[in-house]
Design a protein around this motif. Structure first.
Motif, PDB file in Angstrom:
ATOM      1  N   VAL A   8       0.838  -1.203   0.000  1.00  0.00           N
ATOM      2  CA  VAL A   8       0.000   0.000   0.000  1.00  0.00           C
ATOM      3  C   VAL A   8       0.872   1.252   0.000  1.00  0.00           C
ATOM      4  CG1 VAL A   8      -1.636   1.345   1.403  1.00  0.00           C
ATOM      5  CG2 VAL A   8      -2.014  -1.094   1.032  1.00  0.00           C
ATOM      6  N   ARG A   9       1.928   1.267   0.800  1.00  0.00           N
ATOM      7  CA  ARG A   9       2.840   2.417   0.825  1.00  0.00           C
ATOM      8  C   ARG A   9       3.478   2.624  -0.547  1.00  0.00           C
ATOM      9  NH1 ARG A   9       3.808   0.578   5.963  1.00  0.00           N
ATOM     10  NH2 ARG A   9       5.610  -0.666   5.348  1.00  0.00           N
ATOM     11  N   GLU A  10       3.915   1.553  -1.187  1.00  0.00           N
ATOM     12  CA  GLU A  10       4.522   1.651  -2.520  1.00  0.00           C
ATOM     13  C   GLU A  10       3.536   2.191  -3.550  1.00  0.00           C
ATOM     14  OE1 GLU A  10       7.661   1.053  -3.828  1.00  0.00           O
ATOM     15  OE2 GLU A  10       8.279   0.996  -1.720  1.00  0.00           O
ATOM     16  N   LEU A  11       2.254   1.941  -3.339  1.00  0.00           N
ATOM     17  CA  LEU A  11       1.217   2.393  -4.268  1.00  0.00           C
ATOM     18  C   LEU A  11       0.607   3.724  -3.833  1.00  0.00           C
ATOM     19  CD1 LEU A  11      -0.585  -1.012  -4.899  1.00  0.00           C
ATOM     20  CD2 LEU A  11       0.982   0.181  -6.432  1.00  0.00           C
ATOM     21  N   CYS A  12       1.347   4.499  -3.048  1.00  0.00           N
ATOM     22  CA  CYS A  12       0.904   5.823  -2.587  1.00  0.00           C
ATOM     23  C   CYS A  12      -0.421   5.734  -1.833  1.00  0.00           C
ATOM     24  CB  CYS A  12       0.800   6.789  -3.755  1.00  0.00           C
ATOM     25  SG  CYS A  12       2.358   7.032  -4.598  1.00  0.00           S
ATOM     26  N   ASN A  13      -0.519   4.766  -0.923  1.00  0.00           N
ATOM     27  CA  ASN A  13      -1.679   4.575  -0.054  1.00  0.00           C
ATOM     28  C   ASN A  13      -2.964   4.211  -0.787  1.00  0.00           C
ATOM     29  OD1 ASN A  13      -0.249   4.975   2.359  1.00  0.00           O
ATOM     30  ND2 ASN A  13      -0.392   7.184   2.103  1.00  0.00           N
ATOM     31  N   GLU A  14      -2.837   3.581  -1.932  1.00  0.00           N
ATOM     32  CA  GLU A  14      -3.999   3.087  -2.675  1.00  0.00           C
ATOM     33  C   GLU A  14      -4.572   1.885  -1.918  1.00  0.00           C
ATOM     34  OE1 GLU A  14      -6.751   3.345  -5.540  1.00  0.00           O
ATOM     35  OE2 GLU A  14      -4.981   4.638  -5.495  1.00  0.00           O
ATOM     36  N   ASN A  15      -5.890   1.791  -1.821  1.00  0.00           N
ATOM     37  CA  ASN A  15      -6.517   0.671  -1.121  1.00  0.00           C
ATOM     38  C   ASN A  15      -6.333  -0.626  -1.901  1.00  0.00           C
ATOM     39  OD1 ASN A  15      -7.478   2.130   1.063  1.00  0.00           O
ATOM     40  ND2 ASN A  15      -9.370   2.671   0.006  1.00  0.00           N
ATOM     41  N   ILE A  16      -6.271  -1.729  -1.176  1.00  0.00           N
ATOM     42  CA  ILE A  16      -6.145  -3.048  -1.779  1.00  0.00           C
ATOM     43  C   ILE A  16      -7.212  -3.949  -1.179  1.00  0.00           C
ATOM     44  CG2 ILE A  16      -4.716  -5.116  -1.976  1.00  0.00           C
ATOM     45  CD1 ILE A  16      -2.269  -3.343  -1.918  1.00  0.00           C
ATOM     46  N   ASP A  17      -7.954  -4.637  -2.032  1.00  0.00           N
ATOM     47  CA  ASP A  17      -8.914  -5.634  -1.578  1.00  0.00           C
ATOM     48  C   ASP A  17      -8.362  -7.008  -1.931  1.00  0.00           C
ATOM     49  OD1 ASP A  17     -10.802  -3.767  -0.689  1.00  0.00           O
ATOM     50  OD2 ASP A  17     -11.647  -3.566  -2.699  1.00  0.00           O
ATOM     51  N   VAL A  18      -8.432  -7.925  -0.988  1.00  0.00           N
ATOM     52  CA  VAL A  18      -7.996  -9.295  -1.225  1.00  0.00           C
ATOM     53  C   VAL A  18      -9.242 -10.151  -1.397  1.00  0.00           C
ATOM     54  CG1 VAL A  18      -6.727 -11.267  -0.306  1.00  0.00           C
ATOM     55  CG2 VAL A  18      -5.903  -8.938   0.127  1.00  0.00           C
ATOM     56  N   ILE A  19      -9.335 -10.824  -2.552  1.00  0.00           N
ATOM     57  CA  ILE A  19     -10.507 -11.637  -2.874  1.00  0.00           C
ATOM     58  C   ILE A  19     -10.048 -13.051  -3.168  1.00  0.00           C
ATOM     59  CG2 ILE A  19     -12.419 -11.927  -4.497  1.00  0.00           C
ATOM     60  CD1 ILE A  19     -12.185  -8.886  -5.029  1.00  0.00           C
ATOM     61  N   ASN A  20     -10.727 -14.005  -2.555  1.00  0.00           N
ATOM     62  CA  ASN A  20     -10.397 -15.408  -2.824  1.00  0.00           C
ATOM     63  C   ASN A  20     -10.809 -15.780  -4.239  1.00  0.00           C
ATOM     64  OD1 ASN A  20      -9.298 -16.296  -0.332  1.00  0.00           O
ATOM     65  ND2 ASN A  20     -11.345 -16.189   0.543  1.00  0.00           N
ATOM     66  N   TRP A  21      -9.872 -16.286  -5.018  1.00  0.00           N
ATOM     67  CA  TRP A  21     -10.155 -16.706  -6.380  1.00  0.00           C
ATOM     68  C   TRP A  21     -10.865 -18.058  -6.354  1.00  0.00           C
ATOM     69  CZ3 TRP A  21      -9.304 -20.810  -9.579  1.00  0.00           C
ATOM     70  CH2 TRP A  21      -9.609 -20.612 -10.924  1.00  0.00           C
ATOM     71  N   THR A  22     -11.746 -18.260  -7.333  1.00  0.00           N
ATOM     72  CA  THR A  22     -12.400 -19.543  -7.526  1.00  0.00           C
ATOM     73  C   THR A  22     -12.705 -19.697  -9.006  1.00  0.00           C
ATOM     74  OG1 THR A  22     -14.318 -20.916  -6.971  1.00  0.00           O
ATOM     75  CG2 THR A  22     -14.672 -18.552  -6.995  1.00  0.00           C
ATOM     76  N   ALA A  23     -12.731 -20.909  -9.475  1.00  0.00           N
ATOM     77  CA  ALA A  23     -13.085 -21.187 -10.870  1.00  0.00           C
ATOM     78  C   ALA A  23     -14.592 -21.052 -11.082  1.00  0.00           C
ATOM     79  CB  ALA A  23     -12.611 -22.579 -11.270  1.00  0.00           C
ATOM     80  N   ASN A  24     -15.361 -21.030 -10.002  1.00  0.00           N
ATOM     81  CA  ASN A  24     -16.811 -20.859 -10.070  1.00  0.00           C
ATOM     82  C   ASN A  24     -17.099 -19.389 -10.374  1.00  0.00           C
ATOM     83  OD1 ASN A  24     -19.497 -20.275  -9.373  1.00  0.00           O
ATOM     84  ND2 ASN A  24     -19.564 -21.919  -7.860  1.00  0.00           N
TER      85      ASN A  24
ATOM     86  N   GLY B 291     -18.690   6.795  -7.755  1.00  0.00           N
ATOM     87  CA  GLY B 291     -18.310   7.032  -9.143  1.00  0.00           C
ATOM     88  C   GLY B 291     -18.262   5.757  -9.978  1.00  0.00           C
ATOM     89  N   GLY B 292     -18.903   4.695  -9.493  1.00  0.00           N
ATOM     90  CA  GLY B 292     -18.916   3.443 -10.241  1.00  0.00           C
ATOM     91  C   GLY B 292     -17.633   2.645 -10.121  1.00  0.00           C
ATOM     92  N   MET B 293     -16.773   3.007  -9.167  1.00  0.00           N
ATOM     93  CA  MET B 293     -15.458   2.366  -9.063  1.00  0.00           C
ATOM     94  C   MET B 293     -15.548   0.876  -8.716  1.00  0.00           C
ATOM     95  SD  MET B 293     -12.308   2.637  -9.553  1.00  0.00           S
ATOM     96  CE  MET B 293     -12.079   4.368  -9.775  1.00  0.00           C
ATOM     97  N   ASN B 294     -16.413   0.491  -7.776  1.00  0.00           N
ATOM     98  CA  ASN B 294     -16.492  -0.920  -7.381  1.00  0.00           C
ATOM     99  C   ASN B 294     -16.902  -1.807  -8.548  1.00  0.00           C
ATOM    100  OD1 ASN B 294     -15.886   0.021  -4.851  1.00  0.00           O
ATOM    101  ND2 ASN B 294     -17.841  -0.526  -3.930  1.00  0.00           N
TER     102      ASN B 294
END
Length: 170
Positions: free
Chosen positions: A22-38, A80-83
């Motif tokens: 996050v610090r390297e990305l100038c405090n940009e938020n990060i969401d962690v999402i579990n990947w699935t083939a479904n 702003g439709g970001m999500n």
């Protein structure tokens, strides 16, 4: 390894691994999402924290129609439709969000565009950008949410609410 420990391994103790990124990305938020083939489950996870009521997938055209309760729409769309943009990029699907309305509500409601003679178009567009398309949805939304999420001044919100209330009182 369980799902919880996989997310935990990515995030680190008290977010230590993510904080460096996050610090390297100038405090940009990060969401962690579990990947699935479904695909359906993956789209639901990408739209979290919104709770998806149902969804249909068109694999051939890479499109998904997501149906949500009215109060969940603004969560899925985001400011702003970001999500919705991020979820579409992540999943590779064009995601269309639809609000579930019962028949009684839809018959007694009026689309905001019908008020264009009384409310400026930019104000209507700001309100629609947070997922509210009808007069009843706006009237049922918390005033503070309209001010904050639609980025409107208090006086503007109060004026809109008065116009919409007058429509249903007559």
């Amino acid at each position: 390894m369980t799902i919880a420990s996989t997310v935990g391994a990515c995030v680190g103790v008290r977010g230590s691994r993510v904080h460096g990124i996050v610090r390297e990305l100038c405090n940009e938020n990060i969401d962690v999402i579990n990947w699935t083939a479904n695909t359906k489950l993956f789209i639901q996870r990408a739209l979290s924290p919104a709770k998806v009521s149902s969804l249909t997938i068109d694999e051939e055209n890479k499109k998904a129609e997501v149906f949500l309760q009215p109060e969940e729409v603004s969560l899925a769309i985001g400011r702003g439709g970001m999500n919705i943009k991020l979820a579409s990029m992540l999943t590779g699907y064009t995601i269309d969000v639809f609000r579930e309305l019962d028949e009684q509500t839809s018959e007694e409601d009026i689309y905001l565009d019908e008020f264009s003679d009384e409310i400026d178009k930019w104000v209507i567009d700001a309100i629609k950008s947070i997922g509210l398309d009808t007069a009843r949805q706006v009237l049922n939304a918390p005033r503070e949410m309209l001010i904050e999420k639609a980025d409107l001044e208090e006086e503007t919100v109060d004026n809109v609410l008065n116009i919409l209330r007058a429509e249903f009182e007559s």
